[in-house]
Structure formats: structure tokens, C-alpha cells
Design an enzyme around this catalytic site. Structure first.
Site, PDB file in Angstrom:
ATOM      1  N   ASP A  21     -46.452 -20.971   3.746  1.00  0.00           N
ATOM      2  CA  ASP A  21     -47.614 -21.618   4.372  1.00  0.00           C
ATOM      3  C   ASP A  21     -48.356 -22.497   3.367  1.00  0.00           C
ATOM      4  OD1 ASP A  21     -49.386 -22.241   6.365  1.00  0.00           O
ATOM      5  OD2 ASP A  21     -50.469 -20.332   6.315  1.00  0.00           O
ATOM      6  N   HIS A  38     -44.211 -30.886   3.616  1.00  0.00           N
ATOM      7  CA  HIS A  38     -42.994 -30.190   4.048  1.00  0.00           C
ATOM      8  C   HIS A  38     -41.800 -30.589   3.166  1.00  0.00           C
ATOM      9  CE1 HIS A  38     -45.188 -28.580   7.341  1.00  0.00           C
ATOM     10  NE2 HIS A  38     -45.251 -29.686   8.057  1.00  0.00           N
ATOM     11  N   LEU A 132     -26.529 -13.800  -2.463  1.00  0.00           N
ATOM     12  CA  LEU A 132     -27.749 -13.745  -1.648  1.00  0.00           C
ATOM     13  C   LEU A 132     -27.482 -14.189  -0.209  1.00  0.00           C
ATOM     14  CD1 LEU A 132     -30.937 -13.687  -1.412  1.00  0.00           C
ATOM     15  CD2 LEU A 132     -30.877 -16.099  -2.073  1.00  0.00           C
TER      16      LEU A 132
HETATM   17  C1  FPP Z   1     -46.318 -24.099   7.088  1.00  0.00           C
HETATM   18  O1  FPP Z   1     -47.201 -24.956   6.457  1.00  0.00           O
HETATM   19  C2  FPP Z   1     -44.956 -24.579   6.939  1.00  0.00           C
HETATM   20  C3  FPP Z   1     -44.130 -24.965   7.959  1.00  0.00           C
HETATM   21  C4  FPP Z   1     -44.549 -24.965   9.370  1.00  0.00           C
HETATM   22  C5  FPP Z   1     -42.784 -25.465   7.704  1.00  0.00           C
HETATM   23  C6  FPP Z   1     -42.124 -24.872   6.506  1.00  0.00           C
HETATM   24  C7  FPP Z   1     -40.953 -25.681   6.164  1.00  0.00           C
HETATM   25  C8  FPP Z   1     -40.505 -25.903   4.923  1.00  0.00           C
HETATM   26  C9  FPP Z   1     -41.071 -25.321   3.698  1.00  0.00           C
HETATM   27  C10 FPP Z   1     -39.380 -26.790   4.721  1.00  0.00           C
HETATM   28  C11 FPP Z   1     -38.098 -26.078   4.872  1.00  0.00           C
HETATM   29  C12 FPP Z   1     -37.865 -25.950   6.293  1.00  0.00           C
HETATM   30  C13 FPP Z   1     -37.043 -26.683   6.972  1.00  0.00           C
HETATM   31  C14 FPP Z   1     -37.270 -26.756   8.448  1.00  0.00           C
HETATM   32  C15 FPP Z   1     -35.951 -27.417   6.318  1.00  0.00           C
HETATM   33  P1  FPP Z   1     -48.351 -25.625   7.346  1.00  0.00           P
HETATM   34  O2  FPP Z   1     -47.833 -26.921   7.842  1.00  0.00           O
HETATM   35  O3  FPP Z   1     -48.777 -24.676   8.406  1.00  0.00           O
HETATM   36  O4  FPP Z   1     -49.474 -25.842   6.277  1.00  0.00           O
HETATM   37  P2  FPP Z   1     -51.051 -25.784   6.536  1.00  0.00           P
HETATM   38  O5  FPP Z   1     -51.365 -24.386   6.955  1.00  0.00           O
HETATM   39  O6  FPP Z   1     -51.597 -26.119   5.193  1.00  0.00           O
HETATM   40  O7  FPP Z   1     -51.357 -26.801   7.581  1.00  0.00           O
END
Ligand code: FPP
Length: 250
Positions: A21, A38, A132
């Protein structure tokens, strides 16, 4: 001395679940678009996957895209799907080099065809790796998973293949998408949020929970090691008393 040397290799968690997150906040704090966060989050995935593999961790489950994430603005959903396709395509050699086997849990039928095709190829290409197990939770939510399990169990009962009195906790485990994987002993959530957010609700029953303020794009293997060291300092009682647990350990 690196923090890695403080880890007791004999007492590693077999399975670590991670809620990645903070990508959006990380990007916004830099005046960038959320998608920038992301894309940087993928570097953290690469770093912790190789770090976990080096250490000898057997299972990591990453919450990459939840059922609820489909409700984000279309541009972000599309961007995440593109990222997924790009990442899988690019990272398969790294997975193979590190003997990492890719798995996926979730309602994959909802993913775009190109993502499904890329994913199937990657699952196939990493299927003989023995190190893993990297489990990506994609279009996943625990309530979806439990609902599907209940439907499947009810169908078996209706067809006379399963008796109601024979249903126990193992039966339920076997109908979840995580069938075949041990329950996570450690769950990490980044970005200073203290929630489970519909992630592995059944499987996390006895997991140790670890929360850190670090935003996911800043999370590196050293942060993972710190979480493991913290986990190793905890007494896991599973409802028993401390005295009972100590007697078994000694
Ligand atoms: C949450 O941060 C994160 C996600 C919804 C996506 C996580 C994805 C990755 C780390 C990339 C790898 C994944 C893929 C699909 C290749 P948020 O957007 O909720 O952050 P915020 O809470 O700060 O808004």
C-alpha cells in the site's frame, strides 16, 4: 553487519503475505501521477522477491489488485492492467534466474484477455521452479473467495458427493484459492494503514501482523528482513498460555 545476519534461519516464516500500500501517496508526494507510484512499486516487488528467495522463504503472497480496485477510475485500472502485462513479460527471466515459481489467486476471468494470456504463459514458463512460490492475488478478495467456496461446497452436498457432517476446517481450506499453500505466519502492510482490507481473512487467523509507515515504492528487502526479525521476537500462542507454549518449545 547487515540486518540479514540477525535473522534466525531455523525459524523463518514459511509464508509471508503482503498488502502493498501507498503507491498513490508516494507518487502524489513527488508531484507525479498515481501510476508513477505503481510503476515504482514493481521495483519493490522485484527486490523483496529476490530477497525472500535468497533467504529461503517458501511462499510470498502479494495483494496486487483487489476486487474493489476495479472501482478505481478507468485510467488507473487500465494503467494497472498495462503494468501487469508489461511486468510479467519483463520479469519472467528474473523469476527463472532466482528459481521462483509464479502462482495466481483471484477472479482471473475478469482480467483483460492480453493479461490472461501473458499470465498463463508466465505460469507455464516458471512451473518447474522449486524455490520461492510467488503468489499474486489479482482481482482477489477474501469475501469473493469464501462465497465461491461456499457455493462449491453446497453444490457437492446437493449432488450427494459430500455429507454435511463431514465438513470440517480442512474441507473449507480445500475449497479456497490457497488450497495447497500453508497459512501465512506473517502479514505485512505498508503505508501506515492498519487494516486487512478483505485479504486472506480465513488464512490469516493466526498470522502475526506487522505494520510499517514505509510506503510500498520505498520498501526494500532490508525492510522485509526487519519485519521477519520482529516476527521472530513474538511468542505465538495459538490460544494457549505462555507456559504451555514454552514447555513445547523446550
Ligand atoms: C496500493 O497502493 C497498491 C495497488 C492497488 C497496486 C499494487 C501494485 C503494484 C505494487 C504493482 C505490481 C502489481 C501489478 C498489478 C503488476 P494505493 O494505490 O492504494 O496507494 P495509496 O493508498 O497511497 O493511494
Amino acid at each position: 553487519m547487515s540486518i540479514k545476519h540477525s535473522i534466525n534461519i531455523q525459524r523463518l516464516p514459511r509464508h509471508i503475505a503482503i498488502i502493498m500500500d501507498g503507491n498513490g501517496r508516494w507518487a502524489t508526494s513527488k508531484g507525479e501521477d498515481r501510476l508513477y507510484g505503481h510503476w515504482h512499486g514493481v521495483e519493490s516487488v522485484r527486490d523483496i522477491a529476490t530477497g525472500a528467495a535468497e533467504l529461503g522463504i517458501k511462499y510470498i503472497t502479494l495483494y496486487a489488485f483487489s476486487t474493489e480496485n476495479w472501482d478505481r477510475p478507468a485510467y488507473e485500472v487500465n494503467g494497472l492492467m498495462e503494468l501487469l502485462i508489461e511486468t510479467i513479460r519483463k520479469e519472467v527471466p528474473t523469476l527463472n534466474k532466482n528459481n521462483i515459481k509464479l502462482h495466481v489467486i483471484g477472479n482471473v476471468s475478469m482480467l483483460p484477455d492480453a493479461a490472461k494470456a501473458e499470465l498463463n504463459e508466465a505460469l507455464q514458463e516458471t512451473s518447474s521452479n522449486t524455490g520461492l512460490n510467488l503468489i499474486m492475488a489479482l482481482s482477489y478478495s477474501s469475501r469473493w473467495e469464501i462465497t465461491e467456496a461456499v457455493k462449491a461446497i453446497a453444490t457437492e452436498v446437493k449432488q450427494g458427493k459430500l455429507q454435511v457432517n463431514d465438513i470440517n476446517q480442512d474441507t473449507i481450506k480445500n475449497y479456497l484459492t490457497t488450497k495447497g499453500y500453508p497459512d501465512p505466519e506473517l502479514m505485512i502492510r505498508t503505508s501506515g494503514e492498519y487494516r486487512i482490507s478483505n485479504f486472506l481473512l480465513y488464512q490469516l487467523a493466526y498470522a502475526e501482523l506487522y505494520f510499517t509507515d514505509t510506503l510500498w515504492p520505498d520498501f526494500r528487502k532490508e525492510d522485509l528482513y526487519k519485519a521477519i526479525i520482529d516476527y521472530q521476537s513474538r511468542e505465538r500462542r495459538f490460544g494457549k498460555t505462555s507456559e504451555q507454549v514454552k514447555k513445547v518449545d523446550s
